[in-house]
Design an enzyme around this catalytic site. Structure first.
Site, PDB file in Angstrom:
ATOM      1  N   GLU A   1      75.527   7.039  26.978  1.00 13.64           N
ATOM      2  CA  GLU A   1      76.545   7.705  27.706  1.00 13.64           C
ATOM      3  C   GLU A   1      77.827   6.970  27.927  1.00 13.64           C
ATOM      4  O   GLU A   1      78.976   7.518  27.808  1.00 13.64           O
ATOM      5  CB  GLU A   1      75.828   7.807  29.218  1.00 13.64           C
ATOM      6  CG  GLU A   1      74.674   8.951  29.423  1.00 13.64           C
ATOM      7  CD  GLU A   1      73.503   8.266  29.126  1.00 13.64           C
ATOM      8  OE1 GLU A   1      72.568   8.991  29.541  1.00 13.64           O
ATOM      9  OE2 GLU A   1      73.318   7.388  28.411  1.00 13.64           O
TER      10      GLU A   1
ATOM     11  N   LYS B   1      70.743  10.190  19.102  1.00 17.80           N
ATOM     12  CA  LYS B   1      70.106   8.813  18.765  1.00 17.80           C
ATOM     13  C   LYS B   1      68.580   9.185  18.083  1.00 17.80           C
ATOM     14  O   LYS B   1      67.847   9.131  18.728  1.00 17.80           O
ATOM     15  CB  LYS B   1      70.076   7.942  20.077  1.00 17.80           C
ATOM     16  CG  LYS B   1      69.500   6.461  19.933  1.00 17.80           C
ATOM     17  CD  LYS B   1      69.403   6.019  21.415  1.00 17.80           C
ATOM     18  CE  LYS B   1      68.850   4.469  21.374  1.00 17.80           C
ATOM     19  NZ  LYS B   1      69.009   3.552  22.469  1.00 17.80           N
TER      20      LYS B   1
END
Length: 127
Positions: free
Chosen positions: A74, A100
């Site tokens: 984030e 990811k």
């Protein structure tokens, strides 16, 4: 409807993550960038000076993503969005997706990640 410039599937090796081994060996991340920008001048002039160079955009986004280690994707995604908005005042909104695909999760999945959207405050000219 607005115009947009995008880069999809930018693969960057970085050391982001909460786990100690992520800081040590790193892993590949996949980024998508979607920039809300008026392309009217570029469509009329056919000149690079009236738009955003993909090459420069990729360089700036890559540096913002890799310049330091983030524990959270984030934060890494936010750094990219903020940097792109700071560099290009003509961008109205930046959407950054960070995937990811090798997250240390005990599950089978294609990828995990975040989407961060940062819009410029038109009233004050800030993001």
């Amino acid at each position: 409807m607005s115009d947009a410039i995008f880069v999809n599937g930018l693969v960057l090796h970085a050391y982001h993550g909460v786990m100690p081994h992520e800081a040590k060996v790193g892993q590949p991340f996949k980024l998508d960038l979607m920039l809300d920008v008026d392309l009217g001048a570029a469509s009329r002039s056919d000149m690079l000076k009236d738009t955003i160079s993909y090459e420069t955009l990729v360089k700036i986004a890559s540096e913002a993503f890799c310049v330091r280690r983030y524990r959270l994707v984030e934060a890494a995604a936010g750094a990219v969005a903020d940097t792109v908005l700071d560099r290009y005042p003509q961008i109205r909104c930046a959407r950054v997706t960070v995937r990811k695909p090798h997250a240390p999760i005990a599950a089978t999945f294609d990828d995990v990640g975040v989407i961060v959207v940062r819009a410029r405050d038109r009233a004050r000219g800030k993001s």
